[in-house]
Design an enzyme around this catalytic site. Structure first.
Site, short mmCIF file in Angstrom:
data_model
loop_
_atom_site.label_atom_id
_atom_site.label_comp_id
_atom_site.label_asym_id
_atom_site.label_seq_id
_atom_site.Cartn_x
_atom_site.Cartn_y
_atom_site.Cartn_z
N SER A 42 0.83 -1.21 0.00
CA SER A 42 0.00 0.00 0.00
C SER A 42 0.86 1.26 0.00
O SER A 42 1.73 1.43 0.86
CB SER A 42 -0.91 0.02 1.23
OG SER A 42 -1.88 -0.99 1.16
N HIS A 73 -3.23 0.67 -5.01
CA HIS A 73 -2.84 -0.55 -5.72
C HIS A 73 -3.34 -0.45 -7.16
O HIS A 73 -4.52 -0.66 -7.44
CB HIS A 73 -3.43 -1.79 -5.03
CG HIS A 73 -2.86 -2.05 -3.67
ND1 HIS A 73 -1.86 -2.97 -3.45
CD2 HIS A 73 -3.14 -1.50 -2.47
CE1 HIS A 73 -1.55 -2.98 -2.16
NE2 HIS A 73 -2.32 -2.10 -1.54
N HIS A 97 -5.69 -9.18 -2.13
CA HIS A 97 -5.85 -9.50 -0.71
C HIS A 97 -7.01 -10.46 -0.47
O HIS A 97 -8.03 -10.41 -1.17
CB HIS A 97 -6.12 -8.23 0.11
CG HIS A 97 -5.07 -7.18 0.00
ND1 HIS A 97 -5.03 -6.29 -1.06
CD2 HIS A 97 -4.03 -6.85 0.80
CE1 HIS A 97 -4.01 -5.46 -0.89
NE2 HIS A 97 -3.38 -5.78 0.22
N TYR A 99 -9.02 -10.20 2.02
CA TYR A 99 -10.18 -9.43 2.47
C TYR A 99 -10.98 -8.83 1.32
O TYR A 99 -12.13 -8.41 1.51
CB TYR A 99 -9.78 -8.35 3.47
CG TYR A 99 -8.90 -7.24 2.93
CD1 TYR A 99 -9.40 -6.27 2.06
CD2 TYR A 99 -7.57 -7.13 3.32
CE1 TYR A 99 -8.60 -5.24 1.59
CE2 TYR A 99 -6.76 -6.12 2.85
CZ TYR A 99 -7.28 -5.18 1.98
OH TYR A 99 -6.48 -4.16 1.52
N GLU A 100 -10.40 -8.79 0.12
CA GLU A 100 -11.16 -8.30 -1.03
C GLU A 100 -12.19 -9.31 -1.51
O GLU A 100 -13.00 -9.02 -2.39
CB GLU A 100 -10.20 -7.97 -2.18
CG GLU A 100 -9.28 -6.79 -1.90
CD GLU A 100 -8.30 -6.56 -3.03
OE1 GLU A 100 -8.69 -5.93 -4.04
OE2 GLU A 100 -7.14 -7.00 -2.92
N ALA A 127 2.71 -2.26 3.94
CA ALA A 127 2.48 -1.27 4.99
C ALA A 127 1.95 -2.03 6.20
O ALA A 127 1.07 -2.89 6.06
CB ALA A 127 1.48 -0.23 4.52
N MET A 231 -2.11 -7.15 6.60
CA MET A 231 -3.18 -7.93 5.99
C MET A 231 -2.73 -8.61 4.69
O MET A 231 -3.55 -8.88 3.82
CB MET A 231 -4.38 -7.02 5.70
CG MET A 231 -4.86 -6.22 6.89
SD MET A 231 -6.09 -4.98 6.42
CE MET A 231 -6.16 -3.99 7.92
N SER A 232 -1.44 -8.88 4.56
CA SER A 232 -0.93 -9.45 3.31
C SER A 232 0.35 -10.23 3.57
O SER A 232 0.62 -10.66 4.69
CB SER A 232 -0.66 -8.33 2.30
OG SER A 232 0.41 -7.50 2.75
N ASN A 255 1.73 3.16 11.06
CA ASN A 255 0.96 3.64 12.21
C ASN A 255 1.34 2.80 13.42
O ASN A 255 1.84 1.68 13.28
CB ASN A 255 -0.55 3.54 11.94
CG ASN A 255 -1.00 2.10 11.70
OD1 ASN A 255 -0.82 1.59 10.59
ND2 ASN A 255 -1.56 1.46 12.71
N HIS A 280 -6.59 4.34 6.61
CA HIS A 280 -5.88 4.01 5.38
C HIS A 280 -5.18 5.24 4.81
O HIS A 280 -4.10 5.13 4.21
CB HIS A 280 -6.84 3.42 4.35
CG HIS A 280 -6.14 2.78 3.18
ND1 HIS A 280 -5.34 1.67 3.31
CD2 HIS A 280 -6.10 3.12 1.87
CE1 HIS A 280 -4.85 1.34 2.13
NE2 HIS A 280 -5.29 2.21 1.24
#
Length: 305
Positions: A42, A73, A97, A99-100, A127, A231-232, A255, A280
């Site tokens: 990201s 992306h 991902h 989650y997509e 990220a 998340m990846s 973060n 995000h």
């Protein structure tokens, strides 16, 4: 969740994708034998700017590829050369991902395509949220190990009939993150480029997303040994290792995870509940600020491969 197809259908898709890319690269003969795959996380799509002699193809034109739906992306493969040694690479500007709504079979499809194209090394960037309290936004973390939380619960990228053409049924992962590549990245950044940005080394905790972690989840991840969370990456790394590829993985800390308990309703002067809350937009902003250093280090590292 994305559909899982049979191994025979999957291999057929891979062959079609390989044919498509090989045909595409036949018009760019100097790029026809990529040695390195770079996956841009990201806000890190700018890594593609370090490629010379570029040729690109969108995901939608490649059989088996799904479309990236996440801001930051772009959804295209870029082929080119990196460094004075003109190392041929392929760069994923935009990853896929879980989650997509895609299956792990779909999100890791590009890794096995890279193997079919005779790539030998994968560089994965992402990220991530800082779990270690000493990590600050803008820091980098070399991933030396991971915790595959969905995998421990049964959502694993190697679940199902094994693809013997690529690797063994029971893949060891104690050597997942190549030591020599990590050492090269670090010495290149420090000794060759003089980069002063903080570079840590640690364990990446893979959570499926797409929500950022709750306060209790941040504390749990810290207690389990995670230094950063994202998340990846882990599904891609597992499939890369199953395919016999060497892996270098870098997290950009965008973060700080909020792990203290939420303010009590009994408190007279509680802290605002949204203090330190991740977004995000924050991820993309931190990535943008650090991306130039990341690009320089990756360029100099790949030049030595």
């Amino acid at each position: 969740m994305g559909e899982t197809i049979s191994n025979s259908e999957y291999l057929n898709l891979l062959d079609r994708a390989n044919f498509t890319i090989s045909t595409f690269l036949s018009h760019h003969s100097q790029l026809s034998k990529p040695r390195v795959l770079i996956i841009c996380g990201s806000g890190l799509g700018g890594i593609a700017n370090i490629l010379n002699n570029q040729a690109e193809i969108s995901y939608e034109k490649i059989p088996g590829f799904k479309l990236s739906t996440v801001p930051g992306h772009a959804g295209k493969l870029i082929f080119g050369h990196i460094g004075t040694n003109q190392v041929p690479v392929m760069c994923m500007v935009g990853r896929l991902h879980f989650y997509e709504g895609y299956s792990f079979q779909e999100t890791t499809f590009p890794i096995r395509l890279a193997k079919k194209l005779n790539v030998s090394t994968v560089i994965v960037t992402n990220a991530a949220g800082g779990i270690d309290p000493t990590f600050k936004p803008g820091d980098l973390m070399l991933i030396s190990d991971h915790i595959n939380f969905p995998g421990l619960a049964g959502y694993h990228p190697l679940r199902g009939p094994n693809l013997e053409e690529f690797g063994p049924r029971f893949q060891p992962l104690s050597d997942a993150y190549d030591f020599e590549l990590r050492k090269l990245f670090l010495t290149t950044a420090r000794n060759k480029l003089g980069i002063t940005r903080n570079i840590h080394e640690g364990t990446y905790f893979f959570a499926a997303g797409p929500t950022f972690e709750s306060r209790a989840e941040v504390r749990m991840i810290r207690n389990l040994g995670g230094d950063a969370v994202g998340m990846s990456t882990v599904p891609e790394v597992i499939v890369a290792r199953h395919s016999g590829l060497k892996v270098l993985a870098i997290s950009l800390i965008t973060n700080a995870g909020v792990g203290d308990k939420p303010p009590s309703a009994f408190a007279e002067n509680p802290k605002p509940l949204d203090e330190g809350m991740a977004s995000h937009d924050e991820v993309l902003q931190a990535a943008d600020e650090a991306s130039k250093d990341v690009q320089k280090i990756i360029q100099a590292t790949v030049n030595e491969l």
